[in-house]
Write a protein that holds these residues in place. Structure first.
Motif, PDB file in Angstrom:
ATOM      1  N   ARG A 132       1.125  13.389  -8.614  1.00  0.00           N
ATOM      2  CA  ARG A 132       1.913  14.171  -7.397  1.00  0.00           C
ATOM      3  C   ARG A 132       1.135  13.993  -6.107  1.00  0.00           C
ATOM      4  O   ARG A 132      -0.027  13.795  -5.983  1.00  0.00           O
ATOM      5  CB  ARG A 132       2.029  15.626  -7.779  1.00  0.00           C
ATOM      6  N   GLY A 133       2.041  13.838  -5.295  1.00  0.00           N
ATOM      7  CA  GLY A 133       1.411  13.626  -3.808  1.00  0.00           C
ATOM      8  C   GLY A 133       1.106  12.132  -3.629  1.00  0.00           C
ATOM      9  O   GLY A 133       0.321  12.092  -2.453  1.00  0.00           O
ATOM     10  N   ARG A 134       1.041  11.250  -4.460  1.00  0.00           N
ATOM     11  CA  ARG A 134       0.668   9.910  -4.328  1.00  0.00           C
ATOM     12  C   ARG A 134       1.517   9.245  -3.352  1.00  0.00           C
ATOM     13  O   ARG A 134       2.845   9.371  -3.373  1.00  0.00           O
ATOM     14  CB  ARG A 134       0.543   9.315  -5.688  1.00  0.00           C
ATOM     15  N   LYS A 135       1.135   8.486  -2.375  1.00  0.00           N
ATOM     16  CA  LYS A 135       2.146   7.873  -1.283  1.00  0.00           C
ATOM     17  C   LYS A 135       2.876   6.723  -1.987  1.00  0.00           C
ATOM     18  O   LYS A 135       2.109   5.967  -2.937  1.00  0.00           O
ATOM     19  CB  LYS A 135       1.304   7.151  -0.232  1.00  0.00           C
ATOM     20  N   ILE A 136       3.970   6.346  -1.798  1.00  0.00           N
ATOM     21  CA  ILE A 136       4.743   5.317  -2.643  1.00  0.00           C
ATOM     22  C   ILE A 136       4.585   3.950  -1.631  1.00  0.00           C
ATOM     23  O   ILE A 136       4.902   4.255  -0.423  1.00  0.00           O
ATOM     24  CB  ILE A 136       6.279   5.860  -2.675  1.00  0.00           C
ATOM     25  N   SER A 137       4.214   2.932  -2.144  1.00  0.00           N
ATOM     26  CA  SER A 137       4.087   1.810  -1.507  1.00  0.00           C
ATOM     27  C   SER A 137       5.334   1.071  -1.384  1.00  0.00           C
ATOM     28  O   SER A 137       6.293   1.328  -2.084  1.00  0.00           O
ATOM     29  CB  SER A 137       3.318   0.738  -2.365  1.00  0.00           C
ATOM     30  N   ALA A 138       5.296   0.220  -0.262  1.00  0.00           N
ATOM     31  CA  ALA A 138       6.639  -0.643   0.048  1.00  0.00           C
ATOM     32  C   ALA A 138       7.234  -1.128  -1.462  1.00  0.00           C
ATOM     33  O   ALA A 138       8.301  -1.352  -1.488  1.00  0.00           O
ATOM     34  CB  ALA A 138       6.263  -1.435   1.165  1.00  0.00           C
ATOM     35  N   LYS A 139       6.289  -1.820  -2.017  1.00  0.00           N
ATOM     36  CA  LYS A 139       6.517  -2.420  -3.386  1.00  0.00           C
ATOM     37  C   LYS A 139       7.419  -1.719  -4.060  1.00  0.00           C
ATOM     38  O   LYS A 139       8.405  -1.872  -4.866  1.00  0.00           O
ATOM     39  CB  LYS A 139       5.403  -3.254  -4.027  1.00  0.00           C
ATOM     40  N   GLU A 140       6.933  -0.511  -4.195  1.00  0.00           N
ATOM     41  CA  GLU A 140       7.513   0.465  -5.152  1.00  0.00           C
ATOM     42  C   GLU A 140       8.749   1.047  -4.564  1.00  0.00           C
ATOM     43  O   GLU A 140       9.816   1.510  -5.536  1.00  0.00           O
ATOM     44  CB  GLU A 140       6.606   1.760  -5.471  1.00  0.00           C
ATOM     45  N   ARG A 141       9.191   1.038  -3.305  1.00  0.00           N
ATOM     46  CA  ARG A 141      10.282   1.360  -2.782  1.00  0.00           C
ATOM     47  C   ARG A 141      11.351   0.239  -2.839  1.00  0.00           C
ATOM     48  O   ARG A 141      12.356   0.273  -2.697  1.00  0.00           O
ATOM     49  CB  ARG A 141      10.076   1.728  -1.329  1.00  0.00           C
ATOM     50  N   LYS A 142      10.675  -1.023  -3.200  1.00  0.00           N
ATOM     51  CA  LYS A 142      11.569  -2.217  -3.319  1.00  0.00           C
ATOM     52  C   LYS A 142      12.383  -2.417  -2.066  1.00  0.00           C
ATOM     53  O   LYS A 142      13.484  -2.363  -1.853  1.00  0.00           O
ATOM     54  CB  LYS A 142      12.531  -1.965  -4.408  1.00  0.00           C
ATOM     55  N   ILE A 143      11.396  -2.497  -0.962  1.00  0.00           N
ATOM     56  CA  ILE A 143      12.018  -2.665   0.394  1.00  0.00           C
ATOM     57  C   ILE A 143      12.634  -4.038   0.417  1.00  0.00           C
ATOM     58  O   ILE A 143      11.906  -5.048  -0.093  1.00  0.00           O
ATOM     59  CB  ILE A 143      11.050  -2.572   1.350  1.00  0.00           C
ATOM     60  N   GLY A 144      13.825  -4.149   0.921  1.00  0.00           N
ATOM     61  CA  GLY A 144      14.664  -5.569   0.867  1.00  0.00           C
ATOM     62  C   GLY A 144      14.266  -6.165   2.077  1.00  0.00           C
ATOM     63  O   GLY A 144      13.439  -5.888   3.157  1.00  0.00           O
ATOM     64  N   GLU A 145      14.781  -7.501   2.399  1.00  0.00           N
ATOM     65  CA  GLU A 145      14.470  -8.455   3.144  1.00  0.00           C
ATOM     66  C   GLU A 145      14.636  -7.812   4.618  1.00  0.00           C
ATOM     67  O   GLU A 145      14.390  -7.915   5.527  1.00  0.00           O
ATOM     68  CB  GLU A 145      15.075  -9.801   2.924  1.00  0.00           C
ATOM     69  N   GLN A 146      16.024  -7.386   4.530  1.00  0.00           N
ATOM     70  CA  GLN A 146      16.701  -6.817   5.908  1.00  0.00           C
ATOM     71  C   GLN A 146      15.889  -5.440   6.284  1.00  0.00           C
ATOM     72  O   GLN A 146      15.577  -5.578   7.559  1.00  0.00           O
ATOM     73  CB  GLN A 146      18.143  -6.400   5.722  1.00  0.00           C
ATOM     74  N   ALA A 147      15.721  -4.550   5.263  1.00  0.00           N
ATOM     75  CA  ALA A 147      14.554  -3.586   5.820  1.00  0.00           C
ATOM     76  C   ALA A 147      13.381  -3.673   6.161  1.00  0.00           C
ATOM     77  O   ALA A 147      12.925  -3.296   7.425  1.00  0.00           O
ATOM     78  CB  ALA A 147      14.806  -2.475   4.424  1.00  0.00           C
ATOM     79  N   LEU A 148      12.702  -5.005   5.718  1.00  0.00           N
ATOM     80  CA  LEU A 148      11.544  -5.567   6.208  1.00  0.00           C
ATOM     81  C   LEU A 148      11.609  -5.877   7.501  1.00  0.00           C
ATOM     82  O   LEU A 148      10.788  -5.515   8.575  1.00  0.00           O
ATOM     83  CB  LEU A 148      10.897  -6.651   5.038  1.00  0.00           C
ATOM     84  N   ARG A 149      12.734  -6.462   7.945  1.00  0.00           N
ATOM     85  CA  ARG A 149      12.778  -7.225   9.227  1.00  0.00           C
ATOM     86  C   ARG A 149      13.021  -5.924  10.213  1.00  0.00           C
ATOM     87  O   ARG A 149      12.562  -5.918  11.619  1.00  0.00           O
ATOM     88  CB  ARG A 149      13.981  -8.137   9.251  1.00  0.00           C
ATOM     89  N   ILE A 150      13.741  -4.961   9.901  1.00  0.00           N
ATOM     90  CA  ILE A 150      13.865  -3.824  10.742  1.00  0.00           C
ATOM     91  C   ILE A 150      12.650  -3.120  10.814  1.00  0.00           C
ATOM     92  O   ILE A 150      12.279  -2.774  12.089  1.00  0.00           O
ATOM     93  CB  ILE A 150      15.020  -2.620  10.039  1.00  0.00           C
ATOM     94  N   ALA A 151      11.623  -2.866  10.058  1.00  0.00           N
ATOM     95  CA  ALA A 151      10.470  -2.547  10.116  1.00  0.00           C
ATOM     96  C   ALA A 151       9.580  -3.351  10.954  1.00  0.00           C
ATOM     97  O   ALA A 151       8.749  -2.771  12.068  1.00  0.00           O
ATOM     98  CB  ALA A 151       9.732  -2.366   8.705  1.00  0.00           C
ATOM     99  N   LYS A 152       9.569  -4.464  11.097  1.00  0.00           N
ATOM    100  CA  LYS A 152       8.895  -5.439  11.770  1.00  0.00           C
ATOM    101  C   LYS A 152       9.354  -4.919  13.303  1.00  0.00           C
ATOM    102  O   LYS A 152       8.720  -5.309  14.318  1.00  0.00           O
ATOM    103  CB  LYS A 152       9.018  -6.936  11.540  1.00  0.00           C
TER     104      LYS A 152
END
Length: 226
Positions: A132-152
């Motif tokens: 509990r309380g562990r931060k979820i990484s981007a890989k675990e969130r399954k961030i998509g290509e479009q979401a990654l571009r939005i983040a950048k």
């Protein structure tokens, strides 16, 4: 409660709708309905690129329940002879050979729409982590290509004279989408992509979903983890 339309769209009240919409557009949830007065049938995933989902008639009951209606309408406006159902004028003028200044346009609509309850319930199954309380990484969130571009693009982006992530303040999603669209178009042209096109409503919804899914994420770390 008194909330503006922008505040309602950004509130947890709509998080379920955004999750359902993402599933519809991603093909993991099947919806049924009548498009442009056609018989009710399964709606193919490709059709959702044509439509936006709009909330209306938000009602707060005394017992705490909240209800709202959802309209599915086409992004574009069409001439009267191109649609069967003329019950939803768009208020826009569309090009016409018969009317030099354009003729009144109409939206295509998704009516009598429904999804199966069991399919929707499967979207909301909660898995509790042992850590509990562990931060979820981007890989675990399954961030998509479009979401990654939005983040950048959001990382350090200035709109209306202020940084808009993680707190966008009074800057509307539409303004953020316009700023990102301009940046992406320039990037794609530099990379040799000819005449890149972005659908503003779809891009705006993708940005809205990004804020909901990664509201508290460190963008630099999020990008590095992918």
């Amino acid at each position: 409660m008194h909330m503006s339309e922008e505040e309602i769209e950004d509130s947890p009240l709509m998080s379920g709708l955004h999750k359902i919409e993402a599933a519809l557009r991603g093909g993991t949830l099947q919806a049924y309905g009548s498009i442009d007065a056609a018989p009710v049938r399964a709606i193919p995933v490709e059709a959702w690129t044509e439509f936006v989902l709009i909330t209306s008639n938000v009602s707060f009951a005394a017992d705490g329940w909240v209800t709202y209606d959802i309209w599915g309408r086409s992004i574009r406006s069409y001439r009267a002879d191109a649609v069967w159902d003329h019950g939803f004028p768009s208020g826009e003028l569309v090009p016409s050979a018969s009317f030099p200044e354009g003729e009144p346009g109409y939206h295509r609509m998704v009516l009598n729409a429904f999804v199966k309850q069991a399919d929707v319930r499967s979207l909301f199954k909660v898995k509790v982590s042992e850590e509990r309380g562990r931060k979820i990484s981007a890989k675990e969130r399954k961030i998509g290509e479009q979401a990654l571009r939005i983040a950048k693009t959001l990382d350090g982006l200035i709109v209306s004279g202020r940084k808009i992530y993680p707190d966008r303040g009074g800057v509307k999603y539409a303004a953020i989408a316009r700023a990102i669209k301009k940046i992406w178009e320039k990037e794609d042209i530099r990379e040799g992509k000819i005449d890149p096109e972005y659908n503003p409503p779809s891009l705006e919804q993708a940005i809205r979903r990004f804020y909901l899914d990664f509201r508290h994420a460190d963008l630099s770390r999020l990008i590095a983890e992918v």
